[in-house]
Design a protein around this motif. Sequence first.
Motif, PDB file in Angstrom:
ATOM      1  N   LYS A   1      15.776  15.667  -9.684  1.00  0.00           N
ATOM      2  CA  LYS A   1      17.182  16.060  -9.547  1.00  0.00           C
ATOM      3  C   LYS A   1      17.252  17.025  -8.337  1.00  0.00           C
ATOM      4  N   GLU A   2      16.135  17.459  -7.675  1.00  0.00           N
ATOM      5  CA  GLU A   2      16.137  18.545  -6.949  1.00  0.00           C
ATOM      6  C   GLU A   2      15.324  17.979  -5.640  1.00  0.00           C
ATOM      7  N   PRO A   3      15.770  18.251  -4.272  1.00  0.00           N
ATOM      8  CA  PRO A   3      15.264  17.662  -3.134  1.00  0.00           C
ATOM      9  C   PRO A   3      13.658  18.165  -3.010  1.00  0.00           C
ATOM     10  N   SER A   4      13.254  19.335  -3.613  1.00  0.00           N
ATOM     11  CA  SER A   4      12.135  19.765  -3.554  1.00  0.00           C
ATOM     12  C   SER A   4      10.887  18.924  -4.418  1.00  0.00           C
ATOM     13  N   MET A   5      11.433  18.134  -5.001  1.00  0.00           N
ATOM     14  CA  MET A   5      10.554  17.580  -6.143  1.00  0.00           C
ATOM     15  C   MET A   5       9.493  16.538  -5.117  1.00  0.00           C
ATOM     16  N   PHE A   6       9.873  15.933  -3.948  1.00  0.00           N
ATOM     17  CA  PHE A   6       8.770  15.377  -3.392  1.00  0.00           C
ATOM     18  C   PHE A   6       7.821  16.135  -2.919  1.00  0.00           C
ATOM     19  N   GLN A   7       8.298  17.251  -2.320  1.00  0.00           N
ATOM     20  CA  GLN A   7       7.347  18.331  -1.888  1.00  0.00           C
ATOM     21  C   GLN A   7       6.478  18.925  -2.918  1.00  0.00           C
ATOM     22  N   LYS A   8       6.641  19.250  -3.830  1.00  0.00           N
ATOM     23  CA  LYS A   8       5.648  19.534  -4.967  1.00  0.00           C
ATOM     24  C   LYS A   8       4.915  18.355  -5.367  1.00  0.00           C
ATOM     25  N   LEU A   9       5.337  17.146  -5.453  1.00  0.00           N
ATOM     26  CA  LEU A   9       4.262  16.076  -5.882  1.00  0.00           C
ATOM     27  C   LEU A   9       3.330  15.812  -4.548  1.00  0.00           C
ATOM     28  N   LEU A  10       3.793  16.318  -3.265  1.00  0.00           N
ATOM     29  CA  LEU A  10       2.685  16.022  -2.155  1.00  0.00           C
ATOM     30  C   LEU A  10       1.913  17.239  -2.091  1.00  0.00           C
TER      31      LEU A  10
ATOM     32  N   ASP B   1       0.717  -1.127   0.047  1.00  0.00           N
ATOM     33  CA  ASP B   1       0.072  -0.122  -0.018  1.00  0.00           C
ATOM     34  C   ASP B   1       0.853   1.394  -0.027  1.00  0.00           C
ATOM     35  N   TRP B   2       1.737   1.134   0.598  1.00  0.00           N
ATOM     36  CA  TRP B   2       2.705   2.551   0.846  1.00  0.00           C
ATOM     37  C   TRP B   2       3.880   2.680  -0.120  1.00  0.00           C
ATOM     38  N   VAL B   3       4.635   1.771  -0.276  1.00  0.00           N
ATOM     39  CA  VAL B   3       5.901   1.736  -1.133  1.00  0.00           C
ATOM     40  C   VAL B   3       5.873   0.805  -2.222  1.00  0.00           C
ATOM     41  N   GLY B   4       4.638  -0.029  -2.816  1.00  0.00           N
ATOM     42  CA  GLY B   4       4.599  -0.775  -3.755  1.00  0.00           C
ATOM     43  C   GLY B   4       5.098  -2.207  -3.247  1.00  0.00           C
TER      44      GLY B   4
ATOM     45  N   GLY C   1      13.606   4.557  -6.086  1.00  0.00           N
ATOM     46  CA  GLY C   1      14.114   4.733  -7.814  1.00  0.00           C
ATOM     47  C   GLY C   1      15.545   5.257  -7.887  1.00  0.00           C
ATOM     48  N   ASP C   2      16.089   5.256  -9.153  1.00  0.00           N
ATOM     49  CA  ASP C   2      17.379   5.677  -9.150  1.00  0.00           C
ATOM     50  C   ASP C   2      17.715   7.057  -9.272  1.00  0.00           C
ATOM     51  N   VAL C   3      17.547   7.698  -7.956  1.00  0.00           N
ATOM     52  CA  VAL C   3      17.795   9.021  -7.838  1.00  0.00           C
ATOM     53  C   VAL C   3      19.002   9.342  -6.950  1.00  0.00           C
ATOM     54  N   PRO C   4      19.394  10.565  -6.871  1.00  0.00           N
ATOM     55  CA  PRO C   4      20.371  10.943  -6.054  1.00  0.00           C
ATOM     56  C   PRO C   4      19.907  10.423  -4.357  1.00  0.00           C
TER      57      PRO C   4
ATOM     58  N   ARG D   1       8.248   7.657  -7.119  1.00  0.00           N
ATOM     59  CA  ARG D   1       9.007   6.274  -7.792  1.00  0.00           C
ATOM     60  C   ARG D   1       9.015   6.315  -9.246  1.00  0.00           C
ATOM     61  N   ALA D   2       7.533   6.754  -9.689  1.00  0.00           N
ATOM     62  CA  ALA D   2       7.386   6.792 -11.162  1.00  0.00           C
ATOM     63  C   ALA D   2       8.365   7.614 -11.861  1.00  0.00           C
ATOM     64  N   THR D   3       8.666   8.778 -11.463  1.00  0.00           N
ATOM     65  CA  THR D   3       9.085  10.025 -12.118  1.00  0.00           C
ATOM     66  C   THR D   3      10.783   9.940 -11.259  1.00  0.00           C
ATOM     67  N   ALA D   4      11.306   8.828 -10.885  1.00  0.00           N
ATOM     68  CA  ALA D   4      12.224   8.950 -10.254  1.00  0.00           C
ATOM     69  C   ALA D   4      13.525   9.711 -11.226  1.00  0.00           C
ATOM     70  N   ALA D   5      13.564   9.568 -12.420  1.00  0.00           N
ATOM     71  CA  ALA D   5      14.672   9.913 -13.203  1.00  0.00           C
ATOM     72  C   ALA D   5      14.674  11.508 -13.352  1.00  0.00           C
ATOM     73  N   GLN D   6      13.604  12.107 -13.131  1.00  0.00           N
ATOM     74  CA  GLN D   6      13.506  13.428 -13.234  1.00  0.00           C
ATOM     75  C   GLN D   6      13.938  14.307 -11.567  1.00  0.00           C
TER      76      GLN D   6
END
Length: 640
Positions: free
Chosen positions: A512-521, A354-357, A407-410, A505-510
């Motif tokens: 690049k910035e620490p703020s990406m998860f904040q924006k998705l949330l 449910d949470w992480v796939g 995902g394959d992220v920094p 997880r689905a957009t892991a390749a993009q």
Amino acid sequence: MRAYRFLIAGALFGCVAVLPLTAQQAPAPPPAPADSQPHGSVIFSRNDDPETTAQTATVSSTATVPELTDSERDALTFTSYVLDVHITPADAMLAVRAKVTLHNENEVPLAHLALQLSSTLHWESIELNGRKLGPQEWVQHPRDTDADHTGQVTEAIITPAVPLAPGASVSLTAIYSGAIAQTAQRLTRIGAPDSAANSADWDRISTDFTGLRGFGNVLWYPVASPSLFLGDGARLFQAVGRMKLRQAQTILQLRLTLEYTGATPSLVVLNGESKALTSNGNEEIAAAAGIPRAATAEFAAQRIGFRMPSLFIVSAPLVPSADKTAPLHAHTVHPELLTPYTAAAGQVLPLLTDWVGVPRPLTLIDLPESNDQPFETNGLLALGLHAAQPSELTLQMAHALARRPLGDVPPRAWMDEGLAQFMALLEIEQVHGREGAVTEMNQHGTALAVAEPDLGDTAEGANAGQSLILATDEIFYRTKAADVWWMLRDMVGDTALQQALARYRATAAQAKEPSMFQKLLEQASKKDMEWFFDDWVYRDRGLPDLSIANVVPRQILGKNSYLVAVEVANDGYATAEVPVIVRAGTVSITERLRVPARAHATTRILFDGVPQEVQVNDGSVPELRATVHHKQIQTASPQK
């Protein structure tokens, strides 16, 4: 006198076979099968002749050892490792040809380069930028440190012809070798009982088990670090975190050659990635004749990530799981002990999905002793199997199965490590309710409050301590990060948080910035989360310091209801959103209130009946002092 030479076919990462060559004539061994005859060219050689080795050591030991500062020892970052590793378990021997790239992080040139290995390993030759260094250009000597299980390292100090400029890099190739046996010397010398010390320091090379956990346990690869000691507070553990962060982007490539007799080990695990060993020749014939053989495994270049390079060679067989749905691959000689672990993994699978796939399979390695301390990295759980009930193992399984990169992220250690801790809290909640999970969180709250900086009367926006995105201390990237995940869940709800994680997880390749998860949330929750990430993730503004400033109950005219105004003060520098609870007996109403840093905030709660108590925070938001605040409500006689 003996001399070993490694005969390696092809280039560095080609096919490998190994033969022992003796300086004196020895009886010819039985002929090997035709398809197992080794062919190859010499890539590197190691001389075990005692006289020659003694001469090499004398040259190094008589040279002057330069005096270096901690800053100079800590200046180098390894940006790449290419390791050709040869292991002979029967002798506990390790021999390595290491090609590394070193980068000077200092703001001043480095006249000396200091590299360390475990004290039982010895440097045999060093090349700098393709040129072999002479005895006057480098020296090796022992140095005390608890970064290795022996309590010492063998340090090579290299004096390049031209100092390494700030921000510059240099290529270095070294050959080193020695035995790695189990030892707990660093622990016993500070008074640890033998049993406890051995259960913590189980790293070794042996015929039955090989496990090497890297910096902080055993230095099987070169590192650059000042001396660190277990008696010096948390300095050693903080240095481990700093090195994980500094070398998270470092590229590691490894080729393993294993020289052995008997059955071929089942697999090798590097940084949690498992590969089968490829054996040369007819295994049955060679095993029956006791002929030494070589098996190889190759790992392509990959980032190390936020972890220390670890290497395991597994001899125990793969035990099929009774539960085919359990995401677990277990290697043990005690299959009768595996059942509860498989059951526990199956029990936590729905929660994790449910949470992480759907979790990728976890490799479980049975350590030599049942009381050996567990070791966990992405994709690997090494522990001593013991008799247990599945309910006793679900937390460990939830944590290990969830501890996989998003995902394959920094590397985002606070996300990976904190999310695994958060999954364990959710498992507690499933069994013991929210109160049980919050109690578990509060058990670590004191340590977090102590670790956080004392901002005193500094200006608002002070940024001391460790931000989560750059955290190197476990109390931050695990404990505080788990608190952050819990608070995010309370603020946006399960659905929005799960959606944001799935999109991340689905957009892991993009990413690049620490703020990406904040924006998705923010997209998933339709809420502004900038204030929270700014105070709790991107910066470390300490913890909130809350108190109930005032409570004013007002009865609704003609009704047995009250409007309760609750004023909350925050003397800390981190804004917090906390639950405010008004209750009477078993009846309660909860509202959430955001309290800005160094400010007050008020909420008004409509309560049906006569309120008796106000509670601010339920322990789910970490604070500088108490995490639960109570105040009794004084009301006048109800109006008719």
